[in-house]
Design a protein around this motif. Structure first.
Motif, PDB file in Angstrom:
ATOM      1  N   SER A 259      38.367  40.885  38.540  1.00  0.00           N
ATOM      2  CA  SER A 259      39.361  39.635  38.813  1.00  0.00           C
ATOM      3  C   SER A 259      39.319  39.030  37.325  1.00  0.00           C
ATOM      4  N   GLU A 260      38.174  39.127  36.587  1.00  0.00           N
ATOM      5  CA  GLU A 260      37.938  38.336  35.416  1.00  0.00           C
ATOM      6  C   GLU A 260      38.951  38.780  34.245  1.00  0.00           C
ATOM      7  N   ASP A 261      39.505  40.076  34.150  1.00  0.00           N
ATOM      8  CA  ASP A 261      40.479  40.457  33.352  1.00  0.00           C
ATOM      9  C   ASP A 261      41.860  39.591  33.160  1.00  0.00           C
ATOM     10  N   GLU A 262      41.802  39.204  31.724  1.00  0.00           N
ATOM     11  CA  GLU A 262      42.984  38.454  31.640  1.00  0.00           C
ATOM     12  C   GLU A 262      44.303  39.131  31.153  1.00  0.00           C
TER      13      GLU A 262
ATOM     14  N   ILE B 119      50.859  32.832  53.534  1.00  0.00           N
ATOM     15  CA  ILE B 119      49.632  33.416  52.990  1.00  0.00           C
ATOM     16  C   ILE B 119      49.952  33.402  51.537  1.00  0.00           C
ATOM     17  N   LYS B 120      49.148  32.609  50.761  1.00  0.00           N
ATOM     18  CA  LYS B 120      49.246  33.096  49.128  1.00  0.00           C
ATOM     19  C   LYS B 120      48.450  34.279  48.954  1.00  0.00           C
ATOM     20  N   ALA B 121      49.083  35.143  48.140  1.00  0.00           N
ATOM     21  CA  ALA B 121      48.318  36.396  48.115  1.00  0.00           C
ATOM     22  C   ALA B 121      48.496  36.776  46.416  1.00  0.00           C
ATOM     23  N   GLY B 122      49.772  37.483  45.975  1.00  0.00           N
ATOM     24  CA  GLY B 122      49.555  37.984  44.772  1.00  0.00           C
ATOM     25  C   GLY B 122      49.038  39.395  44.497  1.00  0.00           C
ATOM     26  N   SER B 123      48.966  40.082  43.450  1.00  0.00           N
ATOM     27  CA  SER B 123      48.675  41.338  43.443  1.00  0.00           C
ATOM     28  C   SER B 123      46.949  41.516  43.967  1.00  0.00           C
ATOM     29  N   ALA B 124      46.892  42.501  44.602  1.00  0.00           N
ATOM     30  CA  ALA B 124      45.483  42.929  45.077  1.00  0.00           C
ATOM     31  C   ALA B 124      44.784  43.568  44.118  1.00  0.00           C
ATOM     32  N   LEU B 125      45.331  44.141  43.112  1.00  0.00           N
ATOM     33  CA  LEU B 125      44.732  44.888  42.126  1.00  0.00           C
ATOM     34  C   LEU B 125      45.256  44.373  40.577  1.00  0.00           C
ATOM     35  N   SER B 126      44.193  44.771  39.743  1.00  0.00           N
ATOM     36  CA  SER B 126      44.695  44.467  38.348  1.00  0.00           C
ATOM     37  C   SER B 126      45.393  45.971  37.847  1.00  0.00           C
ATOM     38  N   TYR B 127      46.081  45.995  37.184  1.00  0.00           N
ATOM     39  CA  TYR B 127      46.701  46.922  36.730  1.00  0.00           C
ATOM     40  C   TYR B 127      46.709  47.227  35.006  1.00  0.00           C
ATOM     41  N   TYR B 128      46.579  48.541  34.549  1.00  0.00           N
ATOM     42  CA  TYR B 128      46.408  48.719  33.092  1.00  0.00           C
ATOM     43  C   TYR B 128      47.161  50.061  32.651  1.00  0.00           C
TER      44      TYR B 128
ATOM     45  N   VAL C 249      39.820  56.486  25.058  1.00  0.00           N
ATOM     46  CA  VAL C 249      41.001  55.878  25.928  1.00  0.00           C
ATOM     47  C   VAL C 249      40.508  54.454  26.368  1.00  0.00           C
ATOM     48  N   ASP C 250      41.327  53.603  25.533  1.00  0.00           N
ATOM     49  CA  ASP C 250      41.108  52.183  26.339  1.00  0.00           C
ATOM     50  C   ASP C 250      42.558  51.918  26.980  1.00  0.00           C
ATOM     51  N   ALA C 251      42.389  50.756  27.659  1.00  0.00           N
ATOM     52  CA  ALA C 251      43.590  50.253  28.501  1.00  0.00           C
ATOM     53  C   ALA C 251      43.919  48.734  28.193  1.00  0.00           C
ATOM     54  N   ILE C 252      44.961  48.616  28.440  1.00  0.00           N
ATOM     55  CA  ILE C 252      45.554  47.195  28.281  1.00  0.00           C
ATOM     56  C   ILE C 252      45.991  46.459  29.536  1.00  0.00           C
ATOM     57  N   CYS C 253      45.507  45.227  30.153  1.00  0.00           N
ATOM     58  CA  CYS C 253      45.661  44.792  31.344  1.00  0.00           C
ATOM     59  C   CYS C 253      46.960  44.324  31.230  1.00  0.00           C
ATOM     60  N   VAL C 254      47.880  44.849  32.310  1.00  0.00           N
ATOM     61  CA  VAL C 254      49.255  44.322  32.124  1.00  0.00           C
ATOM     62  C   VAL C 254      49.668  43.419  33.298  1.00  0.00           C
ATOM     63  N   ILE C 255      49.172  43.744  34.305  1.00  0.00           N
ATOM     64  CA  ILE C 255      49.257  42.873  35.459  1.00  0.00           C
ATOM     65  C   ILE C 255      47.657  42.379  36.074  1.00  0.00           C
ATOM     66  N   PRO C 256      47.432  41.175  35.800  1.00  0.00           N
ATOM     67  CA  PRO C 256      45.921  40.703  36.316  1.00  0.00           C
ATOM     68  C   PRO C 256      46.078  40.509  37.733  1.00  0.00           C
ATOM     69  N   GLN C 257      44.851  40.723  38.214  1.00  0.00           N
ATOM     70  CA  GLN C 257      44.527  40.612  39.717  1.00  0.00           C
ATOM     71  C   GLN C 257      45.048  39.290  40.395  1.00  0.00           C
ATOM     72  N   GLY C 258      45.681  38.938  41.250  1.00  0.00           N
ATOM     73  CA  GLY C 258      46.257  37.696  41.802  1.00  0.00           C
ATOM     74  C   GLY C 258      47.534  37.361  41.342  1.00  0.00           C
TER      75      GLY C 258
END
Length: 588
Positions: free
Chosen positions: A512-515, A444-453, A470-479
């Motif tokens: 999921s759109e966050d890069e 099963i192709k998966a990847g990260s279920a969540l985005s992390y910041y 407080v802003d946040a940087i996306c460091v691990i995009p979903q998938g």
């Protein structure tokens, strides 16, 4: 250690039950076998069972010294885990730890501190992390004494896959790995719903492709003792080849068999007409769990007696008695947790009191059906097939109820994939995944279920009464696929080193759109916040605290955890910026 490992091992470290399954690569049929786990069923009496109940009993010193809990292969005989611990939970609730896994994802409580059992007068207490470690250690000892014939076959020399809820955040995954590493086991992680699907694939190895529709999705409904997980697995036909991909996972729902047991206990307390003390109520919860399982598992059982011991000198004479009926199980479990609802219904999130008693942060809406409606609606894909998993779904009434509700939404009958044993499916599926990840079958192709910041504080002048945004940087995009390393594409970052500082972390499954490198404004309002890290990042001796320009790197590891690093632009210093649960970086 030989490079080629003989055994592929899967471990389901469950909230209510744990299990270990394995594939022997020397077996020509590659059958999945379940380890019979020796455990105490009574003082001095040992039996090997298919699963290990996730209960831990801490007997008093006199009992320990009597030798009643001596266990071959266990270095520390001051406790016991498994069947006997579960049996005495209703009578000695202040000495029994249960649902430790649920605390790994609980905000506001340090899962490495000793607070279980969560009863004030408990004489001995352990941390959730330590409890989980002891369950794993018991399984490790069982493997080494029951299966391994030489040190080369010890569990730490084999390929091990450990399962976690699909919705576990980075901290809970990290803690799970820490529990394993404390036992000398270095596992890969796999989401429990995927494990259940791998188990089904293996059981239907010859014809599983005929039982799922191409260009559709399979809904995995996993209702366990402490959590409910929803996952969508897509099925695609790529030029005649079937491909599987995990499309979505639901929120982390602290909602499952435990909630049902508490509900029945409150209903029984009302029938008794008396407010029970914490020890009596904990006993009542355990009795309701046992009674619920018996009634749901029997067509002929109409009621079960429930007895609560009194307090003071006349324990027996002051006991309270009532009964749990089949009608009450239907009212408080089937109808209450799975009410009929519309696909457009959403979970009812109530405003909670700011002052609350200590305990797990359960969902405010217990209607699993409304959470499921929200999940399907958010992902805009009505599944054609459902696979049930988790101990709660062993009850046919619950499976039929969920299927009926989904049918009412889609207007057609959903196909139900049969699994032989929901209690063991996750462990068996994890073992099969350990085998297929060597390139032996479909994955099963998966990847990260969540985005992390990672939280980013703006450089602004001090303003009385106003905290900087407080802003946040996306460091691990979903998938993101496991084993991926990212260099964060932002130039003007700096770390405060040499003095105490706070690092904030966030996640979500709905962006999921966050890069990579996307900056999210007002992160504390837009994202789910994880426990922050308070740490003093070290400098060379005698250097004054200062801001150091850095580049940032993020890693979604092979085992499914998240690492974030800051590396000085000049020099070779680097700092790990995420969950460090050692002495220097305790969660608060």
């Amino acid at each position: 250690m030989s490079e080629k490992k003989r055994y592929m091992i899967g471990i389901d470290l469950g909230t209510t039950n744990s299990a270990l399954a394995y594939v022997d690569t020397l077996d020509p049929d590659k059958n999945i076998q379940v380890l019979k786990v020796p455990q105490l069923i009574a003082p001095g009496e040992i039996e090997a069972l298919d699963s290990l109940p996730s209960f831990l009993y801490l007997p008093d010193d006199n009992s320990v010294n009597s030798g009643k809990f001596d266990f071959n292969g266990q270095d520390d005989n001051s406790y016991c885990v498994g069947s006997y611990a579960r049996k005495v939970a209703s009578e000695q609730s202040s000495r029994v730890i249960s649902s430790a896994k649920s605390w790994l994802c609980s905000a506001g409580q340090d899962p490495t501190s000793d607070f279980l059992p969560a009863i004030d007068d408990a004489e001995k207490k352990l941390s959730p992390l330590e409890a989980m470690t002891r369950y794993l250690r018991h399984l490790k000892n069982a493997w080494n004494t029951q299966v391994a014939t030489s040190p080369d076959e010890y569990i730490d020399q084999q390929e091990v896959v450990l399962t976690v809820p699909a919705s576990f955040n980075a901290l809970a995954r990290e803690l799970t790995v820490m529990a394993a590493e404390a036992c000398g086991i270095f596992p890969n992680l796999l989401e429990e719903p995927q494990a259940a699907f791998y188990s089904w694939i293996k059981e239907n190895e010859s014809n599983w492709r005929e039982k799922v529709s191409a260009d559709s999705s399979v809904l995995v409904v996993d209702i366990g003792g402490g959590t409910t997980d929803f996952s969508l697995i897509g099925v695609d036909d790529k030029d005649g080849n079937m491909e599987l991909q995990r499309l979505a996972v639901g929120n982390h729902l602290l909602l499952g068999g435990d909630n049902m047991d508490f509900t029945l206990a409150y209903a029984m307390q009302q029938k008794l007409g008396k407010r029970l003390n914490s020890r009596q109520f904990s006993s009542l919860v355990h009795q309701c769990r046992q009674a619920k399982e018996r009634i749901l598992g029997s067509e002929s059982l109409d009621k079960i007696d429930v007895t609560i011991l009194g307090t003071g000198s006349s324990l027996i004479g002051g006991s309270l008695k009532t009964e749990l009926t089949k009608e009450e199980v239907d009212q408080f479990i089937i109808q209450a947790f799975l009410p009929e609802c519309d696909l457009n219904d959403t979970a009812q999130r109530q405003e909670r009191s700011g002052l609350r008693s200590f305990g797990l942060n359960f969902e405010s809406d217990a209607a699993i059906s409304r959470h499921l409606a929200e999940f399907i609606k958010n992902n805009e894909k009505m599944p054609k097939t459902v696979l049930f998993n988790g101990g709660v779904t062993k009850a046919s009434q619950l499976r039929e109820r969920v299927s009926s509700i989904i049918n009412s939404w889609s207007g057609e009958e959903i196909d139900v994939l049969a699994d032989s044993n929901p209690d063991l499916a996750v462990a068996k599926g994890a073992a099969w995944y350990a085998f297929v990840r060597q390139g032996n079958s479909i994955r099963i192709k998966a990847g990260s279920a969540l985005s992390y910041y990672v939280g980013l504080e703006s450089s602004m002048p001090a303003m009385p009464g106003f905290a900087p945004p407080v802003d946040a940087i996306c460091v691990i995009p979903q998938g993101t696929e496991d084993g991926t390393t990212f260099n964060i594409p932002i130039d003007d970052l700096a770390l405060l080193v040499g003095e105490d500082s706070q690092f904030r972390f966030f996640c979500t499954n709905s962006r999921s759109e966050d890069e990579l490198g996307s900056i999210i404004e007002d992160a504390d309002l837009e994202l789910d916040e994880l426990p922050s890290l308070h740490k003093n990042l070290s400098l060379e001796e005698d250097e004054a605290p200062r801001l150091i320009p850095i580049t940032m790197k993020a890693i979604f590891t092979e085992i499914g955890t998240v690492q974030v690093w800051g590396e000085a632009k000049s020099g070779e210093q680097k700092w790990r910026l995420e969950f460090d649960l050692g002495e220097e970086g305790k969660q608060v």
